[in-house]
Design an enzyme around this catalytic site. Structure first.
Site, mmCIF file in Angstrom:
data_model
loop_
_atom_site.group_PDB
_atom_site.id
_atom_site.type_symbol
_atom_site.label_atom_id
_atom_site.label_comp_id
_atom_site.label_asym_id
_atom_site.label_seq_id
_atom_site.Cartn_x
_atom_site.Cartn_y
_atom_site.Cartn_z
ATOM 1 N N ASP A 107 0.843 -1.194 0.000
ATOM 2 C CA ASP A 107 0.000 0.000 0.000
ATOM 3 C C ASP A 107 0.885 1.253 0.000
ATOM 4 O O ASP A 107 1.692 1.422 -0.905
ATOM 5 C CB ASP A 107 -0.952 -0.079 1.208
ATOM 6 C CG ASP A 107 -2.012 0.998 1.231
ATOM 7 O OD1 ASP A 107 -3.058 0.777 0.605
ATOM 8 O OD2 ASP A 107 -1.804 2.042 1.874
ATOM 9 N N ARG A 108 0.760 2.141 0.986
ATOM 10 C CA ARG A 108 1.594 3.349 1.010
ATOM 11 C C ARG A 108 3.084 2.986 1.006
ATOM 12 O O ARG A 108 3.889 3.631 0.344
ATOM 13 C CB ARG A 108 1.306 4.205 2.255
ATOM 14 C CG ARG A 108 -0.142 4.510 2.514
ATOM 15 C CD ARG A 108 -0.815 5.184 1.362
ATOM 16 N NE ARG A 108 -0.259 6.508 1.081
ATOM 17 C CZ ARG A 108 -0.551 7.212 -0.016
ATOM 18 N NH1 ARG A 108 -1.347 6.705 -0.947
ATOM 19 N NH2 ARG A 108 -0.037 8.413 -0.203
ATOM 20 N N HIS A 152 -11.257 8.210 0.031
ATOM 21 C CA HIS A 152 -10.282 8.810 0.948
ATOM 22 C C HIS A 152 -9.141 9.483 0.204
ATOM 23 O O HIS A 152 -8.539 10.437 0.715
ATOM 24 C CB HIS A 152 -9.735 7.740 1.894
ATOM 25 C CG HIS A 152 -9.024 6.612 1.206
ATOM 26 N ND1 HIS A 152 -9.634 5.795 0.279
ATOM 27 C CD2 HIS A 152 -7.732 6.171 1.313
ATOM 28 C CE1 HIS A 152 -8.758 4.894 -0.158
ATOM 29 N NE2 HIS A 152 -7.608 5.117 0.437
ATOM 30 N N TYR A 212 -0.923 11.481 1.996
ATOM 31 C CA TYR A 212 -1.874 11.325 0.892
ATOM 32 C C TYR A 212 -1.941 12.574 0.025
ATOM 33 O O TYR A 212 -2.078 12.483 -1.209
ATOM 34 C CB TYR A 212 -3.262 10.979 1.434
ATOM 35 C CG TYR A 212 -3.451 9.501 1.667
ATOM 36 C CD1 TYR A 212 -4.035 8.699 0.696
ATOM 37 C CD2 TYR A 212 -3.048 8.903 2.854
ATOM 38 C CE1 TYR A 212 -4.222 7.339 0.899
ATOM 39 C CE2 TYR A 212 -3.219 7.550 3.072
ATOM 40 C CZ TYR A 212 -3.806 6.770 2.096
ATOM 41 O OH TYR A 212 -3.975 5.430 2.306
ATOM 42 N N HIS A 272 -7.026 -7.043 0.884
ATOM 43 C CA HIS A 272 -5.979 -6.036 0.785
ATOM 44 C C HIS A 272 -4.857 -6.282 1.790
ATOM 45 O O HIS A 272 -3.683 -6.075 1.483
ATOM 46 C CB HIS A 272 -6.599 -4.655 1.026
ATOM 47 C CG HIS A 272 -5.617 -3.531 0.998
ATOM 48 N ND1 HIS A 272 -4.917 -3.175 -0.132
ATOM 49 C CD2 HIS A 272 -5.226 -2.665 1.976
ATOM 50 C CE1 HIS A 272 -4.144 -2.139 0.136
ATOM 51 N NE2 HIS A 272 -4.302 -1.814 1.408
#
Length: 292
Positions: A107-108, A152, A212, A272
Site C-alpha cells: 500500500d503506502r 479517501h 496522501y 488487501h
C-alpha cells in the site's frame, strides 16, 4: 500490552535532520526492508518478518509520519513526498550497515518502495509491491462510480485544514472503516493489533493526510518526470495484488510491466491486508523474488 514482532529488537534511528524512525530488526543474513501500508504500522509484517528472519536480516520501520516514528509538520509538498520518505528508508538501511538491500512494501509503503527503487537503484537489489499501482497510474484508472472505493484519496488530497478536522473528529470510525472493508478475513487482524493501529492513526492524522496529499501532487510530478525520461526499474520486481482491474477496467500487469521489465505479477483472492491474511504465501513470494 502493545503487540510486537516475536524476537525482534526495537531502535530509533536518525535519518534526516531531526527526523528519526522507529524500527524493529530481527534475524541475520542478507537484508530485506519491509514497509507497511495504511492504516497500519510495522506490525502488519509480524508474521512475514518472523518467517523471513530465519534466513535474512529483516528491517521493519514505521514510515515517517506513522506509528512511533517522528511526524514532522508539513512544511511544504516535499515533507511527505515519496521521494523524501524513500530517502529515509535508504538512510535507515545505511545507518544499520546495509548499502544494498531488498525492499518490499504494501500500500503506502509500496509507493515509498517504488520511489526508492527508482531514485536509488544502486541500493535496492530486489523490489516487491503489494496491492497498489504506481501513483501516476492510480489516478489515471480512478473514474466513475466504481472509484468511490477510493473516496479517501480525494478527501485527503484537499488543501490543509478541512480533511484533518473531519478525520480527527471521528478517527476511530474513519480508520476502522478501512480495516473492516478491506479485509477478506477480519480474524487476520486481532483485537490487540487493531487497537494498536487505531491508536497510532489517531495520533498521526495530520501526517497521514500530508502523505496522501503529496500523492495527489508532488508524487505525480515525480512519476511523470520518470515516465517522460523513460526511467524504469532495473531490478527484479514482484507485484502481488487483488484483481482491481475486473472492477475498474484496467490491466494491472501491463501497467506494472511498463515500469518493470523483469516482472512477476500475481493476482490473489486474498484481501488487501494480504501480508496478515496470507503471510506464508507472501513470505514465499518474497523468498522467490530474492532468488531472481
Amino acid at each position: 500490552m502493545t503487540p510486537t514482532i516475536r524476537g525482534f529488537e526495537h531502535h530509533r534511528v536518525p535519518v534526516d535532520g531531526d527526523v528519526s524512525l522507529h524500527v524493529a530488526v530481527g534475524g541475520s543474513g542478507s537484508p530485506i526492508v519491509l514497509l507497511h501500508g495504511f492504516p497500519q504500522t510495522h506490525l502488519m509484517w509480524r508474521h512475514v518478518a518472523a518467517d523471513l528472519a530465519a534466513g535474512h536480516t529483516v528491517i521493519c520501520p514505521d514510515l515517517r509520519g506513522y506509528g512511533a516514528s517522528d511526524k514532522p509538520a508539513e512544511a511544504g509538498p516535499g515533507t511527505y513526498s515519496k521521494r523524501t520518505m524513500a530517502a529515509d528508508v535508504v538512510a535507515l538501511a545505511r545507518a544499520l550497515g546495509h548499502e544494498r538491500f531488498a525492499l518490499a512494501g504494501h500500500d503506502r509503503g509500496a509507493l515509498v518502495a517504488l520511489r526508492a527503487a527508482l531514485d536509488h537503484p544502486a541500493a535496492v537489489g530486489h523490489l516487491a509491491c503489494l496491492d497498489v499501482l504506481p501513483t501516476l497510474d492510480m489516478w489515471d484508472v480512478m473514474h466513475g462510480v466504481d472509484a468511490a472505493v477510493g473516496f479517501h484519496l480525494y478527501l485527503m488530497a484537499q488543501p490543509p485544514g478541512l480533511p484533518e478536522r473531519m478525520i480527527a473528529a471521528s478517527a476511530d470510525a474513519f480508520f476502522g472503516h478501512f480495516l473492516d472493508r478491506w479485509a477478506a478475513d477480519p480474524a487476520a487482524i486481532p483485537a490487540d493489533v487493531r487497537s494498536a493501529y487505531l491508536r497510532a492513526c489517531a495520533a498521526a492524522v495530520p501526517s497521514i493526510v500530508a502523505d496522501y496529499r503529496a500523492s495527489a501532487g508532488i508524487d505525480v510530478e515525480h512519476d511523470r518526470a520518470d515516465r517522460t525520461a523513460g526511467n524504469r526499474l532495473r531490478m527484479p520486481v514482484t507485484v502481488v495484488q487483488q484483481d482491481w482491474g475486473a472492477a475498474l477496467g484496467f490491466d494491472a500487469a501491463s501497467i506494472w510491466r511498463a515500469w518493470a521489465p523483469d516482472l512477476r505479477h500475481t493476482l490473489t483472492g486474498h484481501g488487501h491486508f494480504m501480508a496478515e491474511e496470507a503471510p506464508a504465501m507472501i513470505a514465499e513470494e518474497l523468498r522467490a523474488l530474492l532468488t531472481r
